[in-house]
Design an enzyme around this catalytic site. Structure first.
Site, PDB file in Angstrom:
ATOM      1  N   ASP A 171       0.774  -1.137  -0.073  1.00  0.00           N
ATOM      2  CA  ASP A 171       0.108   0.021   0.006  1.00  0.00           C
ATOM      3  C   ASP A 171       0.756   1.084  -0.174  1.00  0.00           C
ATOM      4  O   ASP A 171       1.743   1.541   0.659  1.00  0.00           O
ATOM      5  CB  ASP A 171      -0.783  -0.055   1.327  1.00  0.00           C
ATOM      6  CG  ASP A 171      -1.707   1.147   1.271  1.00  0.00           C
ATOM      7  OD1 ASP A 171      -2.593   0.984   0.612  1.00  0.00           O
ATOM      8  OD2 ASP A 171      -1.811   1.793   2.550  1.00  0.00           O
ATOM      9  N   GLU A 182       0.937  -0.381  -5.108  1.00  0.00           N
ATOM     10  CA  GLU A 182      -0.235   0.577  -5.241  1.00  0.00           C
ATOM     11  C   GLU A 182       0.169   2.099  -5.394  1.00  0.00           C
ATOM     12  O   GLU A 182       0.762   2.629  -4.180  1.00  0.00           O
ATOM     13  CB  GLU A 182      -1.365   0.447  -3.839  1.00  0.00           C
ATOM     14  CG  GLU A 182      -2.544   1.340  -4.088  1.00  0.00           C
ATOM     15  CD  GLU A 182      -2.593   2.562  -3.234  1.00  0.00           C
ATOM     16  OE1 GLU A 182      -3.827   3.243  -3.362  1.00  0.00           O
ATOM     17  OE2 GLU A 182      -1.744   2.814  -2.302  1.00  0.00           O
TER      18      GLU A 182
HETATM   19  C1  GLC Z   1      -4.053   9.215  -3.008  1.00  0.00           C
HETATM   20  C2  GLC Z   1      -2.600   8.329  -2.677  1.00  0.00           C
HETATM   21  C3  GLC Z   1      -3.155   6.930  -2.883  1.00  0.00           C
HETATM   22  C4  GLC Z   1      -4.395   7.028  -1.781  1.00  0.00           C
HETATM   23  C5  GLC Z   1      -5.615   7.765  -2.054  1.00  0.00           C
HETATM   24  C6  GLC Z   1      -6.717   7.752  -1.304  1.00  0.00           C
HETATM   25  O1  GLC Z   1      -4.280   9.160  -4.367  1.00  0.00           O
HETATM   26  O2  GLC Z   1      -1.817   8.397  -3.737  1.00  0.00           O
HETATM   27  O3  GLC Z   1      -2.071   5.925  -2.368  1.00  0.00           O
HETATM   28  O4  GLC Z   1      -4.884   5.660  -1.976  1.00  0.00           O
HETATM   29  O5  GLC Z   1      -4.883   9.129  -2.100  1.00  0.00           O
HETATM   30  O6  GLC Z   1      -7.809   8.697  -1.570  1.00  0.00           O
HETATM   31  C1  GLC Z   2      -3.850   3.353  -0.056  1.00  0.00           C
HETATM   32  C2  GLC Z   2      -5.554   2.885   0.446  1.00  0.00           C
HETATM   33  C3  GLC Z   2      -6.650   3.905   0.707  1.00  0.00           C
HETATM   34  C4  GLC Z   2      -5.754   4.421   2.009  1.00  0.00           C
HETATM   35  C5  GLC Z   2      -4.374   4.843   1.808  1.00  0.00           C
HETATM   36  C6  GLC Z   2      -3.677   5.171   3.398  1.00  0.00           C
HETATM   37  O1  GLC Z   2      -3.714   4.331  -0.695  1.00  0.00           O
HETATM   38  O2  GLC Z   2      -5.988   2.361  -0.858  1.00  0.00           O
HETATM   39  O3  GLC Z   2      -7.623   3.506   0.989  1.00  0.00           O
HETATM   40  O4  GLC Z   2      -6.546   5.523   2.447  1.00  0.00           O
HETATM   41  O5  GLC Z   2      -3.606   3.977   1.322  1.00  0.00           O
HETATM   42  O6  GLC Z   2      -3.537   3.889   3.910  1.00  0.00           O
END
Ligand code: GLC
Ligand code: GLC
Length: 650
Positions: free
Chosen positions: A284, A326
């Site tokens: 993540d 991610e």
């Molecule tokens: C941003 C971050 C991503 C996260 C998202 C949550 O796009 O890059 O990691 O999941 O915000 O809204």
């Molecule tokens: C990732 C997850 C998102 C979360 C963020 C912080 O981007 O997809 O849902 O809010 O990380 O952990």
């Protein structure tokens, strides 16, 4: 020679290694360690080489790999060997994924196990179970604020339930994807609690500061991820009497990877989940792993080195396990998470194709494929043996993260075009039936993202309320069109739970004080299985979508050129409503499939001349999805409104 330095260090480590390790038969482990150690040592040295305790840390690192190898169940070790042999296993077109919240999908882990036949019915054979690790009640960011990385949320079940689930899935040939939230912990994690009580060792696991001096410097260049609910990137902790870096929510403490102990802990956790039977681990928020004053603290070079090191170490202990990155970042940055070089600097085998996702939504709103074509043209070619996760919706918001230059090349003005998209999807625009909600509105930058379920965003909710059958049919077509494109693009299509039965927005989060400020909850539903059961009743919306997707998945699995070997060619055609690309076979030139998607509500034509060598003039074309020939009129292919073809020569 540099290699010799690494050989010497490895010899020293092995001489000193604990007897519990040295007594074991670790043949495969040592082979892999030898093969990977030069890279491991170089990376570890670049990150931590200037520390006095470097040798001790390197010892710890190797022992962590060895201990987890010893604990790795024999069945999984066998699987590692099989996957090493069949090393392209994850590039095959036979994988089709679904991401889900265990609780919303099936209540708990046992419930999920009982629902495995549902996946088989649809043809899904890769399931991403979103975070199930222990979190504090309340503020947990949907499971992404973990308070114990080695335990399960009690409402969902136990560790034994996960192991049982993993085994049951293996028996059915379904891959299990689990999350490891590598960038941060909950403020209730043991490390944070220790840090709070003044323990220096654990304060060093995070970024904590006595005064605002350094935080203020960081703030000058760091954007805000959740500007409305968690402005700023630091939080004052009263008990600790220090500021702590919290890039996401104020209860999510960023881990300090400049400390090798943090790296080793997180590696241990990754290997722990590999040993519980996860086939794929989703790492993540990887773009955020390294923080540097004066930068956005995203996509830093060291973040990549950390991922390369994690990959090399995982290859030693659990080589059958692959990583998903991610990293929802700009296309040129996104591509780097596969690694820079397939031989010496691999990172994650799989990455979210966030650009493609956002471009698809642009095509839905504009009803043309101009920006989609332009954006795909600018998407860098990825490394070999790396693949995309292609998705339409996920548990997060839709960020309009395409490149301004691409928007300009389509003759749109970037800020105005983004505003149009937000207005369109939040239903403010005339003629829009979308029911999305704004997310992450940032008053300073004007940036807004979008929440909402697939069905509600494409107008199904509105059409059902109005009992407008034509609009219902159109919304269903758009849902299928989008899936028809992600299934064919190259990569693993990742469906989002509920979408296969047209699940609408769920407003119940508004009643929940811990969720109501975060509109992403509108698209994190609890499946109503009575409604889901209608998927087998012809004439229902659920049936229309589910049965079509079922067919699409079954057909996809038979089309060999849909496997991802960078074997796609974008075909630019004159009709702006169409997105057209060809998929080909690297070894068998006669095998090719032409994908044509029409984003307009109205029928469109495609002049066969535009297709060059992609269609032999005198051979009939067959749409593999429908199993019949498309209409051709005046030397043009006719594509009905919101439809797509997967064409092959008959
Ligand atoms: C941003 C971050 C991503 C996260 C998202 C949550 O796009 O890059 O990691 O999941 O915000 O809204
Ligand atoms: C990732 C997850 C998102 C979360 C963020 C912080 O981007 O997809 O849902 O809010 O990380 O952990």
């Amino acid at each position: 020679m540099y290699e010799q330095v690494s050989h010497t260090l490895l010899n020293e480590i092995l001489n000193r290694i604990k007897p519990e390790i040295s007594e074991q038969d670790l043949r495969h482990f040592y082979t892999r360690l030898g093969a990977n150690f030069y890279a491991i040592h170089s990376l570890f040295e670049r990150l931590y080489g200037d520390r006095d305790d470097f040798a001790e840390q390197a010892q710890q690192l190797v022992e962590t790999m060895a201990e987890n190898y010893i604990k790795r169940p024999e069945k999984l070790r066998q699987l590692d060997l099989a996957r090493e042999n069949d090393y392209n296993w994850f590039l095959s077109q036979k994988w089709v994924g679904m991401a889900l919240y265990c609780e919303g999908f099936a209540g708990n882990l046992q419930g999920l196990q009982e629902r495995l036949p549902y996946f088989q019915e649809l043809g899904v054979n890769l399931v991403h179970v979103m975070p199930i690790m222990r979190c504090p009640e309340g503020s947990s960011d949907g499971g992404y604020a973990v308070s114990d990385f080695r335990d399960i949320n009690p409402e969902l079940g136990t560790l034994e339930d996960v192991v049982a689930l993993a085994e049951a899935m293996k028996q059915r040939d379904i891959l299990l994807v689990l999350d490891v939230v590598v960038n941060h912990t909950s403020n209730m994690h043991y490390w944070a609690t220790r840090a709070r009580s003044g323990d220096k060792k654990y304060q060093d696991y995070f970024y904590t500061f006595e005064t605002r001096n350094i935080p203020d410097m960081f703030e000058q260049s760091m954007p805000e991820i959740f500007p409305e609910t968690a402005p700023g990137n630091f939080t004052w902790d009263e008990e600790m009497g220090r500021w702590v870096m919290t890039v996401f929510n104020d209860y999510q403490w960023d881990l300090n990877y400049s400390n090798p102990a943090v790296f080793i802990e997180m590696l241990g956790i990754i290997l722990f989940w590999a040993n519980q039977g996860a086939d794929i681990l989703r790492l993540d928020a990887v773009a955020f792993l390294w923080k540097k004053i004066g930068s956005t603290c995203q996509n830093e070079r060291e973040a990549h080195l950390i991922l390369q090191l994690l990959k090399d170490c995982c290859q030693v202990t659990a080589p059958g396990v692959v990583f998903i990155a991610e990293a929802i970042v700009a296309p040129v940055e996104m591509i780097k998470y596969f690694g820079e070089d397939a031989v010496i600097a691999k990172e994650c085998e799989i990455a979210y194709n966030a650009t493609f996702m956002a471009l698809l939504w642009d095509a839905v709103a504009t009803k043309n494929a101009r920006l989609l074509n332009q954006g795909i043209k600018s998407l860098p070619v990825k490394l070999e043996r790396a693949t995309w996760l292609n998705y339409i919706r996920c548990h997060d918001d839709i960020g309009l993260g395409f490149d301004d230059r691409d928007i300009l090349l389509c003759d749109y003005e970037p800020a105005r075009h983004r505003k149009f998209l937000v207005d369109y999807f939040t239903g403010k625009f005339d003629n829009s039936h979308a029911r999305g909600l704004p997310f992450g509105q940032n008053a300073k930058t004007g940036d807004t993202r979008i929440s909402g379920s697939l069905a509600s965003l494409v107008g199904l909710e509105c059409a059902l309320e109005r009992e407008d059958n034509a609009a219902i049919a159109d919304a269903i077509k758009v849902i299928l069109l989008l899936h028809g494109v992600i299934m064919a693009f190259g990569g693993i299509p990742l469906l989002y739970y509920g979408d296969a039965i047209g699940t609408l927005n769920d407003d119940s989060y508004r009643e929940d004080p811990v969720k109501q400020e975060d509109t992403r909850w509108v698209h994190r539903p609890s499946i109503d299985w009575d409604i889901a059961d209608r998927r087998n009743t012809p004439g229902t919306v659920e049936y229309e979508i589910f049965s079509a997707l079922k067919r699409m998945i079954a057909v996809r699995k038979e089309i060999e050129v849909f496997a991802d070997f960078n074997n796609r060619e974008l075909i630019e055609v004159k009709n702006p409503h169409l997105f057209v690309f060809g998929r080909y076979h690297l070894q068998k030139p006669n095998e090719q499939v032409l994908v044509v998607a029409n984003f307009s509500k109205h029928p469109q034509h495609l002049n066969l001349e535009d297709l060059g060598s992609w269609v032999a003039r005198y051979r009939p074309l067959v749409d593999l999805y429908r199993g019949k020939s498309p209409d051709i009129f005046n030397n043009s292919l006719v594509i009905p409104g919101y439809e797509f073809y997967w064409l092959s020569e008959g």
